[in-house]
Design a protein around this motif. Structure first.
Motif, PDB file in Angstrom:
ATOM      1  N   SER A   1       0.838  -1.213   0.000  1.00 44.55           N
ATOM      2  CA  SER A   1       0.000   0.000   0.000  1.00 44.55           C
ATOM      3  C   SER A   1       0.867   1.255   0.000  1.00 44.55           C
ATOM      4  O   SER A   1       0.561   2.237  -0.682  1.00 44.55           O
TER       5      SER A   1
ATOM      6  N   ASP B   1      -5.837  -0.939  -5.122  1.00 48.70           N
ATOM      7  CA  ASP B   1      -5.268  -1.581  -3.927  1.00 48.70           C
ATOM      8  C   ASP B   1      -6.250  -2.625  -3.414  1.00 48.70           C
ATOM      9  O   ASP B   1      -7.269  -2.278  -2.823  1.00 48.70           O
ATOM     10  N   GLU B   2      -5.942  -3.891  -3.663  1.00 49.10           N
ATOM     11  CA  GLU B   2      -6.801  -5.020  -3.294  1.00 49.10           C
ATOM     12  C   GLU B   2      -8.256  -4.787  -3.713  1.00 49.10           C
ATOM     13  O   GLU B   2      -9.156  -4.800  -2.871  1.00 49.10           O
TER      14      GLU B   2
HETATM   15 MG    MG Z   1      -2.255  -2.720   2.170  1.00 39.86          MG
END
Ligand code: MG
Ligand code: ADP
Lengths: 394, 249
Positions: B56, B177-178
């Motif tokens: 991240s 992000d994911e």
């Molecule tokens: Mg993360």
């Protein structure tokens, strides 16, 4: 980002948080409402007193023994009827000078009794004061000279004692002495708390005998025009001062009374407005508080907006406009309620209320200002939020 | 602004010796410890690695949401250290689209306005914004959901709204992000299909962080991160030839 956009965004945010927005506005609403209503009441009171003073008549000078001023102790009068004759000579026109002797006395007709203000005066009184008759006649010079037991009744006294019966020619008992009613005054209301409709007028000579003292309470002089008032006033005072070197006399004019009372009431209105203004400030602190909470609560939203390209100033503007919008809308609602409240008070209570434009403009201006002042800190905080920190706050 | 001196088109991202450390109550935490990385225009990259490895952090740096502690980062050939916060915001707005694990939509704002938000900060007029947002929502299969609020939508739909928002501004890169982290398999698959199409049809570079091997497998390149360093940088055999030679964008 354009201003219109920021405005739309702020409105949307306020709409989404309807309950919180309303509660926040409440502080401002109450503050503005208080300013508008209190100023309206203060102004109304001032107008009412001014009307009362003007209602006495025009260009009147009141001469009383002693020093007149706020807080001055009342002085025992040394004046008597020879002084009235003296002032008549000083003024030149005897018909423009009249006299007053006052005493509270019971007035009775049969079983009806009221407590009234007995005022001894003379035939010149109507030349100086505005005191229209409803029925009958004023007292005459002969009434005064021959000390007749005749009386002219105030409207309220007449109504209480006689009801629907016409009192002219009938008898009333004042302080145990019988008088014949020769006239009734129109309703005139009260001046300085003196209920003039509760007066009974009798010849000054008769009154002095009834009270048992040769004193008088005051002399009233009517000037022939506004320009003459000041010179006449100083002439009368100077003549009386010369006649009684070791005593003081005061002469006050309506203008001076208006000025003094106007100042006092304006100050009072100012104080009321200031107190209300403080509540407006407290409302502003509330706005600041809520905005800070709002910034914290919406940290994620702020982070997101920044991620999508909002600059520091975009976010700052958004929150500042929200704060100003809150207080401005609150201010407008407060003004509406305040004006409504003042009108309601005016209509439903004896308290006079006069809505003034300056109080509305001031209240509105202050609400906008409060929004800017108290909105800046939270808005800056929002603008400076680090987007990563904001996005990570789950 | 500094631009690449070479004649080849600038890389979407170029990182040299990138580090990022956090100060945690006086203790320095090194989230990234020197990352060298080059992602070309039009690439489809998955960043994988265990939790806490710095994925991240890297995404935030690439997305210009954060600044490196040291090292050089160029986005579209521009050295971000030469830009102030306002210009970084504009760079994000113009070139990068974000998709987050938890969607990050304004819950009580209609889908259309959520999607149009990046255009607000670009100064695009209201009617054009709405038209473009509608087109973007239609592209993710939500043309019938324009007025719906995220709170009335399923997770899969919400993430599709977020993808529409990421692509409404015609970015050069989408950073995700994911993006499937909060979705079931079926919805995750759908989101991956959308990202895949976005990459294949519009040539938008897609960089996504994921835990899931099958999600990572759909990307053409996998970058493995561990303890703040790139451990492995591999290309799928099925992937098109590396775009370093300039066949993209
Ligand atoms: Mg993360
Ligand atoms: N704001 C922060 N302050 C301190 N430490 C942080 C902060 N953000 C991330 N970290 C730390 O940096 C490391 C990498 O975090 P992150 O990039 O979120 O990893 P990942 O996304 O791979 O799970 C972790 O050890 C994390 O605790």
């Amino acid at each position: 980002m354009r201003t219109a956009e920021a405005l739309r965004m702020a409105l949307e945010a306020l709409r989404v948080n309807r309950l919180r927005s309303t509660l926040t506005m409440l502080g401002v609403i109450i503050g503005v409402l208080a300013v508008v209503i209190l100023v309206a009441i203060g102004t109304g009171a001032k107008n009412a007193v001014e009307k009362e003073i003007a209602g006495l008549g025009s260009n009147i000078i009141l001469v009383v023994p002693g020093q007149v001023g706020l807080g001055a102790a009342p002085t025992q009068s040394r004046l008597d009827l020879t002084d009235v004759a003296f002032v008549r000579r000083v003024v030149g026109d005897p018909s423009k000078v009249t006299v007053a002797v006052n005493s509270g006395e019971p007035v009775r007709v049969g079983r009806n009794e009221v407590f009234a203000t007995l005022t001894g005066t003379d035939e010149n009184m109507p030349n100086i004061f505005d005191r229209p008759l409803r029925r009958g006649r004023y007292m005459s010079a002969t009434d005064v000279e021959t000390r007749r037991r005749v009386t002219v009744l105030g409207a309220e006294v007449a109504a209480k004692l006689f009801g629907d019966v016409d009192p002219i020619g009938r008898q009333v008992t004042i302080a145990g002495v019988r008088f014949r009613v020769i006239g009734i005054y129109e309703t005139v209301g009260s001046t300085f708390g003196v209920a003039r409709d509760q007066e009974v007028h009798v010849p000054v000579t008769t009154a002095q005998r009834l009270i048992g003292l040769p004193r008088i309470n005051g002399i009233a002089v009517g000037a022939s025009g506004p320009d003459e008032i000041e010179s006449l006033q100083s002439r009368v005072v100077a003549a009386l001062d010369a006649r009684y070197p070791d005593e003081k006399f005061s002469a006050v004019t309506q203008t001076q009374l208006l000025g003094t009372i106007g100042t006092v009431l304006s100050m009072l209105t100012g104080v009321l407005a200031a107190i209300a203004g403080i509540s407006l400030l407290v409302g502003g602190v509330g706005v600041s508080n809520i905005m800070l909470v709002s910034v914290r609560e919406r940290t994620k939203e702020i982070g997101l907006r920044k991620a999508l390209g909002a600059r520091q100033r975009d976010v700052l503007w958004q929150f500042l406009i929200e704060a100003v919008l809150l207080t401005t809308i609150g201010g407008l609602i407060g003004i509406l309620l305040g004006v409504g409240g003042a009108l309601l008070i005016q209509a439903l209570s004896p308290v006079p209320a006069a809505i003034t434009w300056w109080s509305i403009a001031l209240a509105f201006g202050v609400s906008v200002g409060v929004g800017v002042f108290f909105g800046v800190a939270p808005a800056r905080r929002a603008g400076r939020l680090d987007p990563v920190v904001a996005l990570r706050s789950e | 602004m500094t631009t690449e001196p070479s004649a080849t088109p600038p890389a979407a991202f170029e990182a040299i010796g990138l580090t990022r450390s956090y100060d945690l109550e006086g203790v320095s935490v090194d989230a990234l410890r020197g990352v060298d990385l080059r992602i070309e225009q039009g690439e489809f990259v998955a960043i994988v690695g265990p939790s806490g490895s710095g994925k991240s952090t890297l995404m935030h740096l690439l997305g210009c949401l954060d600044r490196p502690t040291s090292g050089v980062l160029r986005v579209g050939g521009v050295d971000v250290s030469t830009l102030d916060d306002t210009h970084l915001a504009e760079l994000r707005n113009q070139t990068i689209g974000f998709v987050f694990q938890s969607f990050h939509l304004l819950a009580r704002t209609p889908a259309l306005d959520n999607v149009a938000l990046p255009l607000v900060y670009r100064g695009v007029g209201r009617s054009e914004r709405r038209a473009r947002a509608e087109a973007a929502l239609t592209a993710v299969g939500l043309g019938h959901r324009l007025g719906h609020r995220p709170s009335q939508m399923s997770g899969g739909e919400q993430q599709r709204v977020a993808i529409a928002r990421a692509l409404v501004g015609d970015p050069q890169v989408v950073l995700a992000d994911e993006p499937t982290g909060n979705l079931d398999t079926r919805n995750g698959e759908e989101v991956m299909n959308l990202l895949e199409h976005l990459n294949a049809d519009s040539g938008v570079a897609v960089v996504l962080v994921t835990h899931e091997a099958d999600v990572a497998g759909r990307a053409h390149r996998q970058i493995h991160v561990r303890d703040g360093l790139i451990e492995l940088d591999s290309r799928s055999r099925t992937a098109p030839a590396a775009t370093t030679e300039g066949d993209a964008g």
